[in-house]
Write a protein that holds these residues in place. Structure first.
Motif, mmCIF file in Angstrom:
data_model
loop_
_atom_site.group_PDB
_atom_site.id
_atom_site.type_symbol
_atom_site.label_atom_id
_atom_site.label_comp_id
_atom_site.label_asym_id
_atom_site.label_seq_id
_atom_site.Cartn_x
_atom_site.Cartn_y
_atom_site.Cartn_z
ATOM 1 N N GLN A 1 35.769 50.802 50.248
ATOM 2 C CA GLN A 1 35.378 50.952 49.096
ATOM 3 C C GLN A 1 36.022 52.235 47.923
ATOM 4 O O GLN A 1 36.313 53.093 48.539
ATOM 5 C CB GLN A 1 33.698 51.256 49.172
ATOM 6 N N ILE A 2 35.809 51.527 46.936
ATOM 7 C CA ILE A 2 36.503 52.735 45.884
ATOM 8 C C ILE A 2 35.436 52.830 44.709
ATOM 9 O O ILE A 2 34.404 51.990 44.786
ATOM 10 C CB ILE A 2 37.789 52.489 45.303
ATOM 11 N N ILE A 3 35.492 53.788 43.869
ATOM 12 C CA ILE A 3 34.728 53.837 42.484
ATOM 13 C C ILE A 3 35.492 53.040 41.560
ATOM 14 O O ILE A 3 36.697 53.607 41.331
ATOM 15 C CB ILE A 3 34.163 55.232 42.250
ATOM 16 N N LYS A 4 34.803 52.140 40.796
ATOM 17 C CA LYS A 4 35.550 51.651 39.547
ATOM 18 C C LYS A 4 34.514 51.355 38.734
ATOM 19 O O LYS A 4 33.324 50.840 38.557
ATOM 20 C CB LYS A 4 36.141 50.211 40.140
ATOM 21 N N ASN A 5 34.897 52.005 37.505
ATOM 22 C CA ASN A 5 33.916 51.792 36.266
ATOM 23 C C ASN A 5 32.452 52.387 36.721
ATOM 24 O O ASN A 5 31.606 51.733 36.265
ATOM 25 C CB ASN A 5 33.975 50.328 35.930
ATOM 26 N N ARG A 6 32.725 53.378 37.557
ATOM 27 C CA ARG A 6 31.481 54.173 37.828
ATOM 28 C C ARG A 6 30.544 53.465 38.797
ATOM 29 O O ARG A 6 29.171 53.369 38.802
ATOM 30 C CB ARG A 6 30.448 54.471 36.577
ATOM 31 N N GLN A 7 30.949 52.375 39.262
ATOM 32 C CA GLN A 7 30.345 51.700 40.570
ATOM 33 C C GLN A 7 31.098 51.541 41.830
ATOM 34 O O GLN A 7 32.416 51.859 41.693
ATOM 35 C CB GLN A 7 30.073 50.115 40.155
ATOM 36 N N ALA A 8 30.488 51.522 42.816
ATOM 37 C CA ALA A 8 31.180 51.518 44.162
ATOM 38 C C ALA A 8 31.447 49.903 44.397
ATOM 39 O O ALA A 8 30.750 49.095 44.057
ATOM 40 C CB ALA A 8 30.188 51.877 45.357
ATOM 41 N N VAL A 9 32.623 49.529 44.580
ATOM 42 C CA VAL A 9 33.343 48.381 44.454
ATOM 43 C C VAL A 9 34.287 48.245 45.877
ATOM 44 O O VAL A 9 34.605 49.054 46.319
ATOM 45 C CB VAL A 9 33.853 47.661 43.548
ATOM 46 N N ALA A 10 34.398 46.834 46.439
ATOM 47 C CA ALA A 10 35.225 46.755 47.551
ATOM 48 C C ALA A 10 36.786 47.044 46.896
ATOM 49 O O ALA A 10 37.153 46.454 45.653
ATOM 50 C CB ALA A 10 34.997 45.403 47.990
ATOM 51 N N ASP A 11 37.731 47.532 47.500
ATOM 52 C CA ASP A 11 38.975 47.385 47.094
ATOM 53 C C ASP A 11 39.934 46.387 47.482
ATOM 54 O O ASP A 11 39.933 46.240 48.712
ATOM 55 C CB ASP A 11 39.477 49.083 47.751
ATOM 56 N N ASN A 12 40.534 45.776 46.737
ATOM 57 C CA ASN A 12 41.513 44.718 47.056
ATOM 58 C C ASN A 12 42.905 44.984 47.326
ATOM 59 O O ASN A 12 43.716 44.215 47.832
ATOM 60 C CB ASN A 12 41.491 43.735 45.787
ATOM 61 N N TYR A 13 43.200 46.106 47.006
ATOM 62 C CA TYR A 13 44.600 46.535 47.284
ATOM 63 C C TYR A 13 44.818 47.308 48.528
ATOM 64 O O TYR A 13 43.986 48.053 49.136
ATOM 65 C CB TYR A 13 45.011 47.630 45.970
ATOM 66 N N THR A 14 46.132 47.061 49.107
ATOM 67 C CA THR A 14 46.748 47.857 50.092
ATOM 68 C C THR A 14 47.683 49.007 49.578
ATOM 69 O O THR A 14 48.485 48.713 48.837
ATOM 70 C CB THR A 14 47.579 46.858 51.163
ATOM 71 N N LEU A 15 47.334 50.214 49.895
ATOM 72 C CA LEU A 15 48.425 51.430 49.575
ATOM 73 C C LEU A 15 49.285 51.355 50.412
ATOM 74 O O LEU A 15 49.278 51.382 51.554
ATOM 75 C CB LEU A 15 47.398 52.614 49.447
ATOM 76 N N VAL A 16 50.631 51.200 49.727
ATOM 77 C CA VAL A 16 51.947 51.409 50.635
ATOM 78 C C VAL A 16 52.452 52.776 50.581
ATOM 79 O O VAL A 16 52.499 53.159 49.536
ATOM 80 C CB VAL A 16 52.964 50.449 50.082
ATOM 81 N N THR A 17 52.704 53.376 51.695
ATOM 82 C CA THR A 17 53.541 54.575 51.797
ATOM 83 C C THR A 17 54.678 54.391 52.603
ATOM 84 O O THR A 17 54.934 53.650 53.393
ATOM 85 C CB THR A 17 52.533 55.638 52.240
ATOM 86 N N LEU A 18 55.580 55.247 52.171
ATOM 87 C CA LEU A 18 56.938 55.431 52.813
ATOM 88 C C LEU A 18 56.977 56.159 53.970
ATOM 89 O O LEU A 18 56.446 57.349 53.630
ATOM 90 C CB LEU A 18 58.335 55.674 51.990
ATOM 91 N N ALA A 19 57.343 55.904 55.232
ATOM 92 C CA ALA A 19 57.611 56.995 56.236
ATOM 93 C C ALA A 19 58.851 57.668 56.033
ATOM 94 O O ALA A 19 59.660 57.380 55.213
ATOM 95 C CB ALA A 19 57.719 56.159 57.726
#
Lengths: 169, 557
Positions: free
Chosen positions: A3-21
């Motif tokens: 979950q993230i906060i979006k527009n001042r509400q808790a919502v499910a997050d659709n994104y996958t955060l990619v990081t580089l090793a």
């Protein structure tokens, strides 16, 4: 799904955060399916593939990267994330303000990394509208942070006029 | 002085609520110590040697008698009946419990006070000249612009987590009484021949571990542009200031690394976007804020009061006090009075709750209910009728405020040092008291004349030792407290850093060293020279020889 906060509400997050090793080449890193937020280096290296892959793609900026680095790509980015490696590192506040106020970005600006309750009010003023709180933090409680101060003094991303232009006796 | 309206009041009230919640979440374990730390610091709360230390903001040094009484009450209720004034005009309490601080903040909010940004890596309390508004050499009263800067910097959303702390000083007179050359931003108010008002903008000064005199980045900036221009400076600093090493994180290091020309170019490039924008100060806002700093209802009086002259002729102690602690005023028949917080044997800058109440009473009776705190850690009653000075002096004596030593050797700037502060390498108060004790003879003190001795317990330089005519710095040598001495530092228009005279000394030798320096000056001085003048004429080496003898001469050769 987190979950993230979006527009001042808790919502499910659709994104996958990619990081580089460490040592991983941005041009050849494998990307997951679905909506992703990639490091700036990956965006720069794979821009043509990323813009045609048919899923939402955002970019995340680290503290040494700035709004200038994505200024030409804003129209194709539904989300720009700004990393806070430590909550005491305030560079991301300037990045968000520049994205909103100088470059007119209207998409989602998401705070990622060491994102905590007590910085949300300031971040929101600088133009962040999404917040991936650090793991283990109480999202419901953190929603209170947005109401900390009703009428702050300065102009910022959320209010174009400083209080002195709006004061009524 | 400035009075809060509903907006200002709401912000400090909301701050109390916010901090109360933060303390509660910290107590409940929801906030770690590390997460809580910058939050408490931005409310002036340190964890110190014996107990927390709580620092209350006194914006640009102005206090009403009502506010002073509130500080007295806080000192009595939550501390041990006293407080300490710092070189940033603030008041520190040394013994409160963290759990009590929200209640202390609530009490402060009721009298339009707060502890916002009195510590932490953010924009700190703006400081200025203690004689603002009454000084004869004033170009423009700096206080309205200080208040406008205070509001702009309060909870500034972009600049709450800077690489390091950020200090702004404003001076509005010909003589610099605000140490502007040694601030992150120093502002000189200027008036052009055709009446335009603006600022000379100095950036990158600072004391501390790497003392550097600031550099001029703009010779003249119209006053309306000060917020947008500061925003440009802060943005360049926030983005590019070093964060890898806290000793190299102040803006002075960035300015030195880039060179002032390149730094100014980057600021200008940023400012191009902000200039003329909504944060440009309006005349209406300037007028609104200025209306709070209008002249009080001065009586029409002769320029010189005869009874003031007569009392000086009759009483040598009064005459001495009048000479050192009373300053001319721009209004005929008035004077400004400095209440000394440097009575030898007491901790410089310390003031008991009883004294705070006495000072508030004096302000009410003699100076329109207002006081100022000086960066030299004294109090000022800015608007006193000359004909009242004798009565004021008698009352000030009773409250231990009348030591006639302003600008003299015993009027030392001294940080709290190792007795209280966690950062200190060495104690400062007992050593300062030992120096004061050595110079307890008033005639001798008088003969020595103007001299500034500044004392810091560590490199952080809260006691401004670098700009003392004689500076004393506590250093740690193999877990022992030693003291390094500098000579030739100076504040004012020619502000400069003192030079180290040589190896450091144990505490017991410090009074001897100071005495050697002072005796040498007396032997060498020419007619009318103060200590610093003699230093300028003969240089550092003779002072070294005076302290170290021939060893110094050999080294110098």
């Amino acid at each position: 799904m987190t979950q993230i906060i979006k527009n001042r509400q808790a919502v499910a997050d659709n994104y996958t955060l990619v990081t580089l090793a460490e040592g991983e080449a941005p041009a050849s890193t494998a990307l997951p399916t679905g909506a992703i937020i990639v490091p700036l280096a990956v965006w720069q290296a794979q821009k043509s593939e990323l813009t045609t892959r048919g899923t939402p793609v955002g970019v995340w900026l680290d503290v040494t990267e700035g709004a200038e680095d994505v200024a030409d790509d804003l129209a194709s980015l539904p989300v720009i994330a700004v990393n806070f490696p430590k909550f005491t590192d305030g560079r991301g506040y300037s990045t968000a303000r520049l994205l909103r106020e100088r470059y007119g970005y209207t998409g989602e600006i998401r705070a990622i990394g060491d994102v905590l309750h007590d910085q949300l009010f300031l971040m929101a003023r600088c133009g962040f509208d999404a917040f991936a709180l650090r793991e283990g933090k109480d999202i419901a409680k953190a929603l209170n942070a947005f109401a900390t101060f009703k009428t702050p003094y300065q102009a910022a991303a959320d209010e174009s006029r400083p209080l002195f232009r709006r004061r009524t006796a | 002085m400035y009075r809060y309206d509903n907006y200002d009041q709401a912000l400090v009230d909301e701050r109390v609520t916010q901090f109360r919640d933060q303390v509660a979440r910290w107590k409940a374990g929801e906030l770690s110590d590390e997460e809580f730390r910058p939050l408490r610091l931005q409310n002036g709360l340190y964890v110190q040697r014996h107990a927390p230390m709580f620092r209350v903001a006194v914006p640009y040094g102005m206090l009403s008698s009502i506010q002073m009484r509130c500080l007295a009450t806080l000192g009595r209720k939550y501390d041990r009946g006293y407080g300490h004034f710092t070189t940033r005009h603030n008041m520190q309490f040394n013994w409160p419990a963290i759990e009590d601080v929200p209640d202390m903040l609530a009490a402060l909010a009721k009298v339009e006070m707060h502890a916002i940004q009195t510590s932490g890596n953010c924009i700190r309390n703006v400081t200025t000249d203690q004689f603002a508004g009454v000084a004869a050499d004033e170009i423009l009263d700096p206080r309205p612009l200080c208040e406008i800067l205070r509001q702009w910097s309060t909870f500034h959303p972009e600049f709450a987590f800077l690489p390091r702390k950020f200090k702004i000083a404003v001076n509005g007179a010909k003589e610099d009484r605000a140490l502007t050359w040694f601030h992150d931003i120093g502002l000189h108010i200027l008036k052009t021949d055709d009446g335009m008002v603006g600022f000379r903008v100095i950036v990158g000064g600072g004391l501390g571990r790497t003392p550097i005199r600031g550099e001029v980045v703009r010779e003249f900036l119209p006053w309306q542009d000060i917020l947008t221009y500061c925003e440009a400076i802060l943005r360049v600093y926030n983005r590019y200031g070093r964060r890898d090493n806290s000793y190299k994180a102040r803006i002075k290091i960035l300015v030195q690394a880039l060179g002032v020309k390149e730094f100014a170019r980057q600021v200008d490039a940023e400012w191009e976007h902000l200039k003329g924008g909504p944060a440009t100060i309006t005349q209406a806002e300037y007028d609104r804020v200025t209306s709070f700093f209008g002249a009080p209802a001065y009586a029409i009086l002769p320029a010189i009061d005869e009874s003031f002259i007569a009392h000086q002729a009759e009483s040598l102690p009064f005459a001495r006090w009048a000479e050192r602690n009373v300053r001319p005023h721009r209004i005929p028949g008035y004077a400004s009075v400095t209440l000394s917080l440097k009575k030898p044997g007491t901790a410089p800058g310390d003031v008991t709750s009883e004294q705070m109440e006495a000072a508030a009473d004096l302000a009410d009776r003699y100076s329109f209910g207002e006081l100022r705190v000086t960066h030299e850690q004294n109090l000022v009653l800015a608007d006193v009728e000359q004909r009242q000075l004798f009565a004021l002096w008698q009352e000030a004596k009773a409250a231990n405020f009348a030591t006639p030593n302003i600008g003299l050797l015993t009027d030392m700037i001294v940080c709290p040092g190792g007795d209280f502060c966690d950062l200190a390498n060495a104690k400062s108060i007992p050593v300062a008291n030992a120096v004061q004790d050595r110079f307890d003879d008033l005639d001798y003190l008088w003969d020595i004349g103007d001299i500034e001795i500044n004392f810091s317990g560590c490199m952080n330089s809260c006691g401004h030792h670098h700009v003392g005519n004689i500076g004393i710095l506590g250093v740690d040598k193999g877990n022992e407290e030693w003291y390094q001495i500098t000579v030739g530092g100076e504040q004012g228009n020619n502000a400069q850093l003192g030079k180290v005279i040589g190896r450091s000394f144990p505490a017991g030798e410090v009074p001897d060293v100071i005495e050697k320096l002072v005796r040498f000056y007396i032997a060498e001085r020419q007619e009318g020279e103060h200590f610093i003048d003699t230093f300028h004429r003969i240089g550092l080496d003779p002072f070294k020889v005076a302290v170290y003898g021939d060893k110094a001469r050999l080294k110098a050769a």
